[in-house]
Enzyme design. Structure first.
Site, mmCIF file in Angstrom:
data_model
loop_
_atom_site.group_PDB
_atom_site.id
_atom_site.type_symbol
_atom_site.label_atom_id
_atom_site.label_comp_id
_atom_site.label_asym_id
_atom_site.label_seq_id
_atom_site.Cartn_x
_atom_site.Cartn_y
_atom_site.Cartn_z
ATOM 1 N N GLY A 123 7.768 -19.623 31.638
ATOM 2 C CA GLY A 123 8.961 -20.416 31.358
ATOM 3 C C GLY A 123 9.687 -19.867 30.150
ATOM 4 C CB CYS A 124 13.082 -18.753 29.526
ATOM 5 S SG CYS A 124 14.311 -19.907 30.136
#
Length: 275
Positions: free
Chosen positions: A121-122
């Site tokens: 996930g960013c």
């Protein structure tokens, strides 16, 4: 779509008890009991063709508008033509929005999920990859800036379109002003993204032409809001709070009129870039 659009201008008739409830409290300085209304929120699961896509915390009003606006504003469908039906179910604080969408849109949704499987996930508002956070979007054709008098006393005039906010606070609002400078409709929600999604959904479901008009948000203006109005084809966005630098960069890159309306000074036109 088979769902019927609302007909009231400001919002569907707002049953305040559905969006807020009264809670007891005592003063810190003494034990005198009192009560006050607080905004409610519910968990809404958004499901496309039987596939669970997201769970959003939202105010429990105008949920069909939200489901449609979220779908378009998030790029899941290209237009309302790809939404065949919207059904709401559930009770209490656990609700469902089941949408039937076109095979093309559903295939693209599943393909995107497959490509993202196993990625890290960013951290940007729940998206799973930078490609989602910074998508390729169409550049707008450009539109004239609104006359300055359209925004005169705007902060005071929008009060009538924020019944829940006036009642208990704790919510954001998104409004639409038409090509004649008239405030036409508004939507409210505990989430700033949700309020804009509801507004976009209301415009689309009521088939209101946004050409020459503008969207107004009471919250800070971040990149996600810019992306939503770009996907909806709205060419002017007015924010009562300052934009972020990235939001401004994207507005200029995509030919979106971006105006900040400070509380105590004249409107500031950030985009298109000043000559």
């Amino acid at each position: 779509m088979n769902s019927k659009p609302p007909v009231c201008a400001a919002s569907t008739p707002l049953a305040l008890p559905a969006a807020s409830n009264t809670y007891d409290y005592v003063q810190l300085s003494n034990a005198t009991p009192d009560s006050t209304p607080l905004a409610e929120e519910v968990a809404l699961a958004i499901v496309y063709n039987g596939l669970n896509q997201a769970v959003m915390l939202v105010s429990p009003t105008d949920l069909e508008d939200f489901a449609v606006g979220f779908s378009v504003g998030s790029g899941i469908v290209a237009s309302t033509d790809e939404i065949y039906d919207v059904k709401l179910s559930g009770s209490g604080s656990a609700l469902y929005a089941d949408l039937e969408i076109s095979s093309r849109a559903f295939w693209n949704l599943k393909d995107q999920r497959r490509q993202l499987a196993g990625t890290s996930g960013c951290g940007l508002c729940g998206v799973e990859a930078l490609e989602q956070a910074l998508p390729e979007l169409k550049v707008l054709p450009g539109a004239p800036l609104p006359p300055a008098h359209w925004l005169k006393d705007l902060r005071q005039r929008i009060d009538a379109f924020q019944p829940l906010g006036q009642h208990c606070g704790a919510v954001h609002a998104a409004l639409f002003m038409d090509r004649d400078g008239q405030l036409l409709l508004g939507r409210e929600d505990i989430g700033r993204h949700n309020a804009l999604d509801k507004l976009i959904g209301a415009l689309l479901r009521q088939r209101i032409d946004s050409a020459g008009g503008l969207a107004i948000v009471t919250s800070r203006c971040s990149l996600e809001l810019i992306q939503k109005v770009l996907r909806a084809g709205i060419q002017t966005l007015v924010s009562l709070s300052a934009p972020t630098g990235l939001a401004l960069q994207w507005a200029r890159k995509h030919n979106l009129n971006l105006i900040h309306l400070p509380k105590h000074s004249a409107p500031r036109v950030f985009s298109p870039a000043a000559e």
